[in-house]
Design an enzyme around this catalytic site. Structure first.
Site, PDB file in Angstrom:
ATOM      1  N   ASN A  57      46.497  68.688 -79.682  1.00 35.04           N
ATOM      2  CA  ASN A  57      46.427  69.291 -80.997  1.00 35.04           C
ATOM      3  C   ASN A  57      45.184  68.781 -81.725  1.00 35.04           C
ATOM      4  O   ASN A  57      45.097  67.589 -81.963  1.00 35.04           O
ATOM      5  CB  ASN A  57      47.683  68.903 -81.792  1.00 35.04           C
ATOM      6  CG  ASN A  57      48.015  69.931 -82.844  1.00 35.04           C
ATOM      7  OD1 ASN A  57      47.391  70.984 -82.909  1.00 35.04           O
ATOM      8  ND2 ASN A  57      48.968  69.601 -83.688  1.00 35.04           N
ATOM      9  N   ASP A  61      40.216  60.851 -79.563  1.00 36.86           N
ATOM     10  CA  ASP A  61      41.591  61.241 -79.943  1.00 36.86           C
ATOM     11  C   ASP A  61      42.580  60.710 -78.901  1.00 36.86           C
ATOM     12  O   ASP A  61      43.556  61.377 -78.540  1.00 36.86           O
ATOM     13  CB  ASP A  61      41.727  62.755 -80.120  1.00 36.86           C
ATOM     14  CG  ASP A  61      43.043  63.137 -80.832  1.00 36.86           C
ATOM     15  OD1 ASP A  61      43.774  62.228 -81.281  1.00 36.86           O
ATOM     16  OD2 ASP A  61      43.324  64.345 -80.923  1.00 36.86           O
TER      17      ASP A  61
END
Lengths: 429, 328
Positions: free
Chosen positions: A275, A302
């Protein structure tokens, strides 16, 4: 030896003494206690990651400060910025100081914390922004829960502008993306999965840029995944807004096709669920071009470790995220080898680019540079090939869509704070 | 990923022996494999017409139906099919089982295998769930519907029904109308119809269409349009899909009234199709919404036949999979 900040690219020796670089030059006298032979290797400033999930406190089954910073070290990252989606999240001074204390005890690389924008990352009331800034946060973010209310976002940006701190925003309009588990498009329609349209990110970036301009705040757009989002950021930068952005190695390397997999039958690979979602090949190419052009200030991992059970389930139910610290360099160097990315652009986005985005060199001088006084160095062999085997990760998260793939570039040695913190076995001493 | 063109290429490839452990979708079936299923179903239909409708072919085989979503016809149809072949059938639903206690899908199917399940017929709200189950169990998994992804036995029984009336589907125009985007029936039908050379039109309100599935290939084609009145022109068969009433609340259609005006399969619209065109519906029907009662029960309707054929087709699938497992 490559230092994107100064443009240095030459075969030199580097001498560290008393916890910092003392000299750079050809044929330096070799009377040091430890000698790392780096022939054929790249010597660069230690990598800086603006977007790391350490999971502690609250989600220790996914990762801890100790395990995830070790993963960072082995991936060549000497500085990571810890995202605030922990439990409790750092939304006040006392929670932040407890976190900082844990970090100083357990971390094996530099860790800069991010604090929350809103209390509990719930998007309703502001977090204690002043205290978080005073406590050492390098930026604020509500991470995976974008600040939905534009009025509240405006107020947060105004307060942050006065403190000269960036707001790192996961740009997403939940009204458009709600329920989406992958990119909306051909693959989602084929697989019968609900998609998140690119427009959900693009619309949010447009809103955030408008508010950043209005408030004069520093806006950092986290993990940009769309070609159109990059165009908006380029336009804002051209107009002089104080905006920066990052892209992830996953979005640079993979597309939505990874969810389907290689076979004729769909894989519904939960390890490719992230995401924002992996997008189209057109988006991926735009991200690569943005790194080469310097439009993307940083490549940020991330890194999102998860426990096995978070991914061994239905695609809809799987937690989003990839354990990426230990494969980031490897996939980027595959792309350098393919001629997609240039090595200097890649290194800039891993060193001085992220340092400038969060003004980290105001906190630690020389960070992201190879120069006398600098203390963080990475040595890697760009040609060594290796096969990804998640069970050998230092990270507690074995969630990678790259399992079994051959990637390039092995970290040989890492110096953090002037100390040789990691050296791969079998490399010369 | 298979696109429409590759789909057709693989459908044209040969052999006709069933080798698959599972039936998860119709997308990777070759034309020969589809023909094998249809021929076997024809034989099963004959078995069903005998005075004694049961045989002992699958004696000693345990079939578990594992339904995480409600179903009337699919589950009953599988149960009747398995019993008609002499198999032992165990029915499980998500309520009243360890699923309610938080057991994962993987653990559930492994437990069923350990208990002695040879085949698991499953329905699940999450697209792809049967693929996960199939990877983690030695039992054969038959997909009885997963999310909005696939419903292979429905597609095969639809094809079986179409073939009995139309013969070859080569060049035949088949219109699927309704909430195609959320329909597992439409997707699985698309793959079988393309493999058999049909010209498929997916039709519905613009918000309920999978626009990217449009494509053309050597044997078949798929058009996507929101204009039902044009789409139905000259159709050989029309399949209406159930409209979930929550689509209105979800803001996807302005009102039921407007949906009915634009997309209901009624006598007026059916008159635009080829004379004698067939009417299909996978059920359960919202009569008066996606289909007019007069059409649902009219001369062109083969809806009840679909249900009856469902048993024969599911018998064929259970039989072929059992054969591949070495059970005879």
């Amino acid at each position: 030896m490559v230092d994107p900040a100064s443009g240095l690219d030459a075969a030199l020796d580097v001498l560290l003494r008393d916890g910092a670089i003392a000299a750079l030059g050809p044929d330096l006298p070799c009377d040091a206690a430890i000698v790392v032979e780096a022939r054929g290797c790249v010597v660069a400033p230690g990598f800086v990651d603006l977007h790391t999930h350490l999971r502690e406190p609250g989600f220790e089954q996914k990762g801890t400060i100790a395990t995830e910073t070790l993963a960072a070290l082995r991936g060549g990252f000497t500085t990571v910025c810890a995202m605030p989606n922990t439990e409790p999240p750092p939304d006040s001074g006392p929670v932040l100081s407890a976190l900082v204390e844990r970090i100083s005890r357990d971390a094996v690389v530099r860790v800069f914390p991010l604090g929350c924008v809103t209390r509990g990352r719930a998007g309703r009331e502001l977090a204690e922004i002043g205290e978080l800034a005073a406590g050492g946060c390098v930026a604020l973010s509500d991470d995976g829960s974008p600040v939905g209310d534009p009025g509240l976002m405006r107020n947060a940006l105004q307060l942050l502008a006065a403190l000269d701190l960036p707001l790192s925003e996961h740009a997403d309009d939940p009204a458009l993306s709600a329920g989406g588990v992958m990119n909306e498009g051909q693959v989602s329609e084929r697989l019968g999965l609900k998609g998140q349209p690119a427009a959900a990110e693009v619309a949010a970036i447009a809103r955030d840029l408008t508010l950043a301009e209005m408030t004069g705040a520093r806006l950092h757009v986290a993990h940009v995944s769309t070609a159109r989002g990059l165009e908006l950021i380029a336009e804002a930068k051209a107009r002089g807004l104080r905006v920066t952005c990052e892209v992830t190695p996953s979005h640079l390397f993979l597309t939505e096709d990874a969810v389907f997999g290689e076979g004729p039958q769909p894989a519904y690979d939960t390890n490719a669920k992230i995401n924002p979602p992996l997008r189209t090949e057109n988006d991926r190419r735009a991200l690569v071009a943005a790194v080469n052009a310097g439009l993307a200030d940083a490549i940020a991992t991330d890194h999102a470790p998860h426990a096995a059970e978070d991914k061994r389930c239905e695609f809809d139910a799987a937690a989003p995220g990839i354990s990426g610290l230990e494969t980031a360099l490897g996939t980027l160097l595959v792309q350098v080898d393919r001629g997609e990315l240039t090595l200097p652009a890649m290194l800039r986005a891993l060193t001085i680019g992220p340092v400038r985005a969060f003004a980290l060199d105001q906190r630690v001088p020389h960070l992201g540079r190879l120069e006398p006084g600098a203390t963080d160095v990475v040595v890697f062999d760009p040609a060594e090939r290796w096969r990804v085997e998640a069970r050998h990760f230092a990270s507690r998260g074995q969630n990678t869509p790259l399992e079994g793939q051959e990637i390039f570039g092995r970290v040989r040695a890492v110096v953090v704070g002037g100390r040789l913190a990691f050296q791969r076995e079998g490399t010369g001493v | 990923m298979l696109d429409v063109a590759e789909q057709t290429a693989s459908a044209l490839a040969e052999p006709a022996v069933w080798r698959h452990k599972d039936l998860l979708d119709t997308d990777t079936l070759t034309r020969a494999e589809i023909e094998l299923i249809l021929a076997t179903a024809e034989a099963m239909r004959e078995v069903r017409s005998r005075p004694v409708t049961k045989v002992a072919t699958l004696r000693g085989v345990t079939v578990v139906t594992l339904f995480y979503e409600q179903s009337t016809r699919t589950r009953a149809s599988f149960e009747v099919a398995a019993k008609a072949l002499g198999a032992d059938v165990v029915n499980l639903t998500a309520t009243g089982s360890s699923v309610e206690k938080g057991e994962s899908l993987i653990d559930t199917v492994r437990t069923l295998e350990a208990i002695g399940a040879d085949m698991v017929v499953m329905r699940h709200a999450a697209s792809g769930a049967p693929y996960l189950a199939a990877r983690h169990t030695g039992a054969s998994v038959v997909n009885g519907g997963d999310g909005r992804h696939a419903h292979p036995t429905q597609a095969l029984l639809d094809l079986f029904t179409l073939r009995r009336h139309l013969g070859s589907l080569e060049g035949r125009k088949i219109v699927i109308v309704g909430d195609v985007l959320h329909s597992r029936v439409a997707r699985s039908n698309l793959w079988t119809l393309l493999a058999m050379g049909a010209a498929v039109t997916l039709c519905g309100p613009a918000t309920l269409l999978p626009w990217t599935l449009a494509g053309r290939s050597e044997t078949g084609s798929c058009d996507v349009t929101s204009d039902f009145d044009s789409a139905i022109e000259g159709a050989d068969a029309v399949m209406a899909l159930r409209l979930q009433t929550e689509r209105q609340a979800g803001g996807l259609v302005p009102s039921l009234r407007e949906y009915v005006a634009g997309y209901q399969l009624n006598a007026q619209r059916l008159a635009r199709a080829r004379a004698g065109a067939l009417v299909l519906h996978p059920g359960p029907m919202n009569e008066g919404v996606e289909i007019a009662p007069a059409v649902a029960h009219g001369l062109a309707s083969v809806i009840e036949e679909q249900v009856a054929n469902g048993v024969a087709v599911r018998m064929a699938i259970l039989y072929l999979i059992a054969t591949a497992r070495g059970v005879r």
